[in-house]
Scaffold this motif. Structure first.
Motif, PDB file in Angstrom:
ATOM      1  N   ASP A   1       5.545   4.790  -2.658  1.00  0.00           N
ATOM      2  CA  ASP A   1       4.497   4.340  -3.192  1.00  0.00           C
ATOM      3  C   ASP A   1       4.703   2.596  -2.309  1.00  0.00           C
ATOM      4  OD1 ASP A   1       6.745   4.009  -4.669  1.00  0.00           O
ATOM      5  OD2 ASP A   1       5.809   3.251  -6.381  1.00  0.00           O
ATOM      6  N   ARG A   2       5.492   2.776  -1.447  1.00  0.00           N
ATOM      7  CA  ARG A   2       5.890   0.924  -1.002  1.00  0.00           C
ATOM      8  C   ARG A   2       5.273   1.710   0.060  1.00  0.00           C
ATOM      9  NH1 ARG A   2       4.377  -2.918  -4.208  1.00  0.00           N
ATOM     10  NH2 ARG A   2       5.436  -4.027  -2.555  1.00  0.00           N
ATOM     11  N   GLY A   3       4.510   2.069   0.800  1.00  0.00           N
ATOM     12  CA  GLY A   3       4.536   2.159   2.811  1.00  0.00           C
ATOM     13  C   GLY A   3       5.575   3.155   3.420  1.00  0.00           C
ATOM     14  N   LEU A   4       6.944   3.377   3.153  1.00  0.00           N
ATOM     15  CA  LEU A   4       7.597   3.111   3.237  1.00  0.00           C
ATOM     16  C   LEU A   4       7.882   5.087   3.893  1.00  0.00           C
ATOM     17  CD1 LEU A   4      10.590   2.857   5.007  1.00  0.00           C
ATOM     18  CD2 LEU A   4      11.525   3.521   2.560  1.00  0.00           C
ATOM     19  N   VAL A   5       8.201   5.430   5.585  1.00  0.00           N
ATOM     20  CA  VAL A   5       8.275   6.864   5.657  1.00  0.00           C
ATOM     21  C   VAL A   5       9.261   6.784   5.912  1.00  0.00           C
ATOM     22  CG1 VAL A   5       7.174   8.756   6.734  1.00  0.00           C
ATOM     23  CG2 VAL A   5       5.290   6.925   6.162  1.00  0.00           C
ATOM     24  N   ILE A   6       9.977   7.881   4.736  1.00  0.00           N
ATOM     25  CA  ILE A   6      11.746   8.459   5.071  1.00  0.00           C
ATOM     26  C   ILE A   6      11.643  10.204   6.362  1.00  0.00           C
ATOM     27  CG2 ILE A   6      13.915   8.592   4.962  1.00  0.00           C
ATOM     28  CD1 ILE A   6      12.828   7.086   2.732  1.00  0.00           C
TER      29      ILE A   6
ATOM     30  N   LEU B   1       5.032  12.615  17.302  1.00  0.00           N
ATOM     31  CA  LEU B   1       3.487  11.689  16.705  1.00  0.00           C
ATOM     32  C   LEU B   1       2.806  12.295  15.598  1.00  0.00           C
ATOM     33  CD1 LEU B   1       2.292   8.733  17.963  1.00  0.00           C
ATOM     34  CD2 LEU B   1       0.631  10.918  18.459  1.00  0.00           C
ATOM     35  N   PHE B   2       3.338  11.199  15.009  1.00  0.00           N
ATOM     36  CA  PHE B   2       2.385  11.887  13.368  1.00  0.00           C
ATOM     37  C   PHE B   2       1.884  10.240  12.776  1.00  0.00           C
ATOM     38  CE2 PHE B   2       6.076   9.692  12.240  1.00  0.00           C
ATOM     39  CZ  PHE B   2       6.467   8.693  11.588  1.00  0.00           C
ATOM     40  N   ALA B   3       0.712  11.300  12.319  1.00  0.00           N
ATOM     41  CA  ALA B   3      -0.660   9.545  11.453  1.00  0.00           C
ATOM     42  C   ALA B   3       0.448   9.225  10.064  1.00  0.00           C
ATOM     43  CB  ALA B   3      -1.558  10.788  11.381  1.00  0.00           C
ATOM     44  N   VAL B   4       0.219   8.494   9.360  1.00  0.00           N
ATOM     45  CA  VAL B   4      -0.050   7.540   8.352  1.00  0.00           C
ATOM     46  C   VAL B   4      -1.006   7.231   7.760  1.00  0.00           C
ATOM     47  CG1 VAL B   4       1.397   6.268   6.844  1.00  0.00           C
ATOM     48  CG2 VAL B   4       2.895   7.304   9.043  1.00  0.00           C
ATOM     49  N   GLY B   5      -1.386   7.546   6.801  1.00  0.00           N
ATOM     50  CA  GLY B   5      -2.683   6.567   6.120  1.00  0.00           C
ATOM     51  C   GLY B   5      -1.944   5.910   4.513  1.00  0.00           C
ATOM     52  N   LEU B   6      -2.658   5.026   4.648  1.00  0.00           N
ATOM     53  CA  LEU B   6      -2.168   3.857   3.519  1.00  0.00           C
ATOM     54  C   LEU B   6      -3.406   3.231   2.768  1.00  0.00           C
ATOM     55  CD1 LEU B   6      -0.085   1.218   5.448  1.00  0.00           C
ATOM     56  CD2 LEU B   6       0.570   3.008   4.156  1.00  0.00           C
ATOM     57  N   GLY B   7      -3.414   3.432   1.315  1.00  0.00           N
ATOM     58  CA  GLY B   7      -4.858   3.148   0.457  1.00  0.00           C
ATOM     59  C   GLY B   7      -3.933   3.529  -0.808  1.00  0.00           C
ATOM     60  N   SER B   8      -4.442   2.670  -2.024  1.00  0.00           N
ATOM     61  CA  SER B   8      -4.119   2.585  -3.002  1.00  0.00           C
ATOM     62  C   SER B   8      -5.478   3.012  -3.703  1.00  0.00           C
ATOM     63  CB  SER B   8      -4.480   1.277  -4.009  1.00  0.00           C
ATOM     64  OG  SER B   8      -4.215   1.404  -4.873  1.00  0.00           O
TER      65      SER B   8
ATOM     66  N   LEU C   1       0.737  -1.384  -0.239  1.00  0.00           N
ATOM     67  CA  LEU C   1      -0.307  -0.283  -0.283  1.00  0.00           C
ATOM     68  C   LEU C   1       0.850   1.352  -0.415  1.00  0.00           C
ATOM     69  CD1 LEU C   1      -2.173  -1.068   2.853  1.00  0.00           C
ATOM     70  CD2 LEU C   1      -2.948  -0.901  -0.185  1.00  0.00           C
ATOM     71  N   PRO C   2       0.486   2.455  -1.306  1.00  0.00           N
ATOM     72  CA  PRO C   2       1.220   3.618  -0.810  1.00  0.00           C
ATOM     73  C   PRO C   2       1.186   4.560   0.506  1.00  0.00           C
ATOM     74  CG  PRO C   2      -0.342   3.147  -2.367  1.00  0.00           C
ATOM     75  CD  PRO C   2      -0.403   2.484  -2.237  1.00  0.00           C
ATOM     76  N   VAL C   3       1.811   5.522   0.703  1.00  0.00           N
ATOM     77  CA  VAL C   3       1.468   6.649   1.550  1.00  0.00           C
ATOM     78  C   VAL C   3       0.960   7.217   0.734  1.00  0.00           C
ATOM     79  CG1 VAL C   3       2.379   8.415   2.895  1.00  0.00           C
ATOM     80  CG2 VAL C   3       3.419   5.927   2.769  1.00  0.00           C
ATOM     81  N   SER C   4      -0.555   7.461   1.248  1.00  0.00           N
ATOM     82  CA  SER C   4      -1.427   8.723   1.065  1.00  0.00           C
ATOM     83  C   SER C   4      -1.496   9.968   1.657  1.00  0.00           C
ATOM     84  CB  SER C   4      -2.891   7.862   0.698  1.00  0.00           C
ATOM     85  OG  SER C   4      -3.569   7.696   2.156  1.00  0.00           O
ATOM     86  N   ALA C   5      -1.206   9.530   2.943  1.00  0.00           N
ATOM     87  CA  ALA C   5      -0.869  11.392   3.678  1.00  0.00           C
ATOM     88  C   ALA C   5      -0.203  10.781   4.972  1.00  0.00           C
ATOM     89  CB  ALA C   5      -2.550  11.150   4.142  1.00  0.00           C
ATOM     90  N   LEU C   6      -0.308  12.319   5.041  1.00  0.00           N
ATOM     91  CA  LEU C   6       0.712  12.071   6.404  1.00  0.00           C
ATOM     92  C   LEU C   6       0.299  13.607   7.100  1.00  0.00           C
ATOM     93  CD1 LEU C   6       4.005  12.362   4.883  1.00  0.00           C
ATOM     94  CD2 LEU C   6       2.857   9.926   6.238  1.00  0.00           C
ATOM     95  N   CYS C   7       0.182  13.157   8.625  1.00  0.00           N
ATOM     96  CA  CYS C   7       0.146  14.402   9.261  1.00  0.00           C
ATOM     97  C   CYS C   7       0.698  14.350  10.808  1.00  0.00           C
ATOM     98  CB  CYS C   7      -1.280  14.435   9.728  1.00  0.00           C
ATOM     99  SG  CYS C   7      -1.827  15.519  10.569  1.00  0.00           S
ATOM    100  N   TRP C   8       1.313  15.480  11.304  1.00  0.00           N
ATOM    101  CA  TRP C   8       1.664  15.796  12.542  1.00  0.00           C
ATOM    102  C   TRP C   8       0.768  16.229  14.003  1.00  0.00           C
ATOM    103  CZ3 TRP C   8       6.570  13.669  14.003  1.00  0.00           C
ATOM    104  CH2 TRP C   8       7.338  14.099  13.201  1.00  0.00           C
ATOM    105  N   ASN C   9       0.886  15.596  14.890  1.00  0.00           N
ATOM    106  CA  ASN C   9       0.268  16.104  15.466  1.00  0.00           C
ATOM    107  C   ASN C   9       0.771  17.741  16.953  1.00  0.00           C
ATOM    108  OD1 ASN C   9      -0.993  16.828  18.883  1.00  0.00           O
ATOM    109  ND2 ASN C   9      -1.527  13.860  18.149  1.00  0.00           N
ATOM    110  N   LYS C  10       0.020  18.346  16.759  1.00  0.00           N
ATOM    111  CA  LYS C  10       0.339  19.236  17.141  1.00  0.00           C
ATOM    112  C   LYS C  10       1.164  19.847  18.424  1.00  0.00           C
ATOM    113  CE  LYS C  10      -0.229  21.658  13.032  1.00  0.00           C
ATOM    114  NZ  LYS C  10      -1.337  20.233  12.137  1.00  0.00           N
ATOM    115  N   LYS C  11       0.856  18.773  19.761  1.00  0.00           N
ATOM    116  CA  LYS C  11       0.697  18.657  20.919  1.00  0.00           C
ATOM    117  C   LYS C  11       1.567  18.036  20.717  1.00  0.00           C
ATOM    118  CE  LYS C  11      -1.853  18.539  24.729  1.00  0.00           C
ATOM    119  NZ  LYS C  11      -2.651  17.582  25.859  1.00  0.00           N
ATOM    120  N   TYR C  12       1.335  16.528  20.768  1.00  0.00           N
ATOM    121  CA  TYR C  12       2.989  15.809  20.383  1.00  0.00           C
ATOM    122  C   TYR C  12       3.642  15.673  19.182  1.00  0.00           C
ATOM    123  CZ  TYR C  12      -0.063  14.419  24.274  1.00  0.00           C
ATOM    124  OH  TYR C  12      -1.197  14.639  25.260  1.00  0.00           O
ATOM    125  N   ASN C  13       4.644  16.963  19.317  1.00  0.00           N
ATOM    126  CA  ASN C  13       5.198  17.319  18.081  1.00  0.00           C
ATOM    127  C   ASN C  13       6.495  15.451  18.010  1.00  0.00           C
ATOM    128  OD1 ASN C  13       7.650  17.820  19.861  1.00  0.00           O
ATOM    129  ND2 ASN C  13       6.757  19.050  20.488  1.00  0.00           N
TER     130      ASN C  13
END
Length: 581
Positions: A537-542, A239-246, A225-237
């Motif tokens: 596009d292979r689910g990897l976050v760097i 921590l971040f969210a990763v969305g996976l979906g084609s 699954l590719p990485v479709s979205a990224l979002c940082w947590n503003k309170k706990y800097n």
């Protein structure tokens, strides 16, 4: 009367010599018994040994002083009566130690009667408690046996903690802290680079800079699954969210929502499975435990990281206002007049919808519909719709928003009107991203599949800056520390970092971070630290650290009073706009 002995100091010198001679003669005629030979034998001459004693004669001057002190001591009831110059120690007087105990409380007499049915009910309750505790132990053993690996054990323990007692919750927390410590030891070099490393070679590169790779995050079970979205947590800097979906119809799979922290890059902190691919994610700025998600099948969901279970607390599946196309962007908005949380979504069905979190369900409100594409017959206007791909709200005027479409246009709208205020001919192909500048309220940036990144002044019809990156631009983001710094990722696997205050014509850094066979999809700046994260596009976050040349602070002009950071950033962008007009 007996004659008192006289002191040698009062005798003549001749008398003293005679006495000492007699004493020496007496000691020379001493005899001792020898047990070995069984007879008396004279004692051999021994050397004179003089030892100073502590006794003093009473008639001497010192003795008289001590006697006088003795008389004084008797009057003060001294325990010692001898006359000596030896050291004397005091004797501590005896003391009494007493113990006290608290008084016993008043005794109360209690009596009751027990019938047969009361005894029977009590035994039934006790039997049920023992049966339930036995079932709980069996379930715990099944979970422990079915877990695979350390991370599997931790995730299962986390799920079981929600249904277990306080002791198991404490055990899960302790196991998580232990895992943090182990990862910190393993990644000690990366942590040291993150905290202390500064690329000294920037001094010899002029204005150019580099990106230092740090942590990599990838969930092994969903590498397809590719990485479709990224979002940082503003309170706990951290921590971040990763969305996976084609988003390809030929690769329709279930999606996944992951939450990572750089304290543990081997396994996500939270994991949620979705029925369809995750296309967009947004974390609430104040309520950081609320996460809005848009899915490929048109649903929008809201997850609560503090709630039990892995299901969303809100889902638009049963809502009458559900989108009929893929949801490409969700954004949290201001609360309504009643204090209910609200977020917006834009979809491939051409609608911008407002969602309000009610007590039990989501309530939708259609804000505006995107106009149809050009050169479409009038009878097909209601059939062929323009898909909305990206959405962003003004930082100072939250009722203004921008929508990017697949037709390459940018529409400026307002929540107060049902028609768009202005339209920008932004790109020749679909728009990938649009974002307002966090400092200057008139500037926004766009990117598209036509290889271009455009920077706009909302008062003009054409872009102020245009950059051709030689490949499809998948995402772009402003830096949170400067109004003139932004970064973009392209389909050829490169990260481009610009600073318009230093160079208005080319990037300060163009660096490939993945292989040529892979392409990047998303980019986000950390809100506090000089770090960006990119997904492929292979689910990897760097995660990458910016070198000093890519995050220079502006210099204060001489003769001017120091300004705040926001004022300086606004002035920097205003100067650039004036130069380009």
């Amino acid at each position: 009367m007996s004659k008192q002995p006289q002191n040698e100091s009062n005798l003549s010198e001749k008398t003293v010599v005679l006495r000492r001679a007699r004493l020496n003669a007496a000691t020379s005629s001493l005899m001792r018994f020898s047990f070995k030979e069984c007879c008396f034998k004279p004692v051999a001459d021994e050397p004179d040994i003089e030892i100073e004693g502590s006794l003093v004669h009473k008639d001497s001057e010192e003795g008289q002083i001590l006697c006088a002190e003795k008389e004084v001591g008797r009057k003060s009831k001294t325990l010692f009566s001898c006359i000596t110059t030896a050291t004397q120690t005091t004797i501590n007087p005896p003391r009494e130690v007493a113990c006290q105990t608290e008084s016993q409380p008043l005794l109360v007499n209690y009596s009751a009667t027990a019938n047969q049915w009361e005894i029977y009910d009590f035994y039934q309750e006790e039997l049920q408690k023992r049966t339930s505790s036995t079932k709980k132990d069996e379930k715990e053993n099944e979970i422990a046996e079915g877990a695979e690996g350390v991370h599997g054990n931790l995730s299962l323990l986390r799920d079981f903690t929600d249904k277990s007692d306080h002791d198991l919750a404490m055990l899960s927390t302790a196991a998580k802290l232990l895992e943090y410590a182990v990862n910190e030891n393993i990644n000690g070099d990366i942590i040291a680079d993150f905290k202390h490393f500064e690329d000294e070679a920037d001094e010899f590169r002029g204005d150019k800079g580099t990106l230092l790779p740090l942590w990599e995050f990838q969930y092994n079970k969903v590498k397809s699954l590719p990485v479709s979205a990224l979002c940082w947590n503003k309170k706990y800097n951290d921590l971040f969210a990763v969305g996976l979906g084609s988003h390809k119809f030929t690769e329709l799979e279930c999606g996944m929502l992951l939450f990572y922290t750089w304290r543990n890059n081997n396994h996500p902190e939270f994991l949620f499975n979705t029925d369809s691919g995750v296309m967009c994610v947004d974390i609430h700025e104040q309520k950081s435990h609320l996460v809005a998600v848009g899915l490929f099948n048109g649903n929008v969901c809201v997850y609560n990281l503090m709630a039990k279970g892995d299901q969303p607390i809100y889902n638009s599946m049963a809502s009458s206002g559900k989108h009929s196309g893929t949801v490409w962007q969700v954004k949290w908005w201001e609360d309504d007049l009643y204090g209910n949380h609200t977020f917006f979504s834009v979809s491939a069905d051409g609608r911008v919808v407002s969602w309000t979190l009610g007590k039990y369900e989501l309530f939708s409100t259609n804000i505006i519909k995107l106009p149809p594409m050009d050169k479409v017959p009038d009878d097909l206007n209601n059939v062929i719709v323009t898909a909305g791909l990206t959405l962003d709200f003004h930082k100072q005027k939250p009722y203004h928003f921008l929508v990017g479409t697949e037709a390459g246009k940018i529409h400026k709208g307002s929540t107060h009107y049902t028609r768009f205020i202005k339209t920008y001919e932004a790109h020749f192909r679909m728009v990938s991203c649009v974002r307002w500048n966090p400092f200057n309220p008139k500037v926004f940036i766009t990117c598209g599949m036509d290889w271009r990144v455009n920077i706009w002044d909302e008062t003009t019809d054409s872009p102020v800056f245009t950059f051709d990156l030689k490949s499809s631009v998948m995402d772009v983001a402003w830096a949170p520390y400067s109004s003139t710094v932004f970064a973009a990722v392209t389909a050829d696997g490169k990260v481009h970092v610009f600073d318009l205050s230093i160079n208005r014509f080319e990037a300060l850094c163009q660096q490939r971070v993945v292989s040529t066979k892979r392409h990047l999809t998303c980019i986000e700046f950390n809100p506090v630290h000089p770090i960006i994260i990119v997904g492929n596009d292979r689910g990897l976050v760097i995660s990458l650290k910016l070198s000093p040349n890519l995050r220079k602070n502006p210099k204060e002009e001489k003769g001017k009073e120091p300004s705040t950071g926001a004022e300086v950033e606004i002035a920097k962008m205003e100067k650039l706009l004036i130069l380009m007009r």
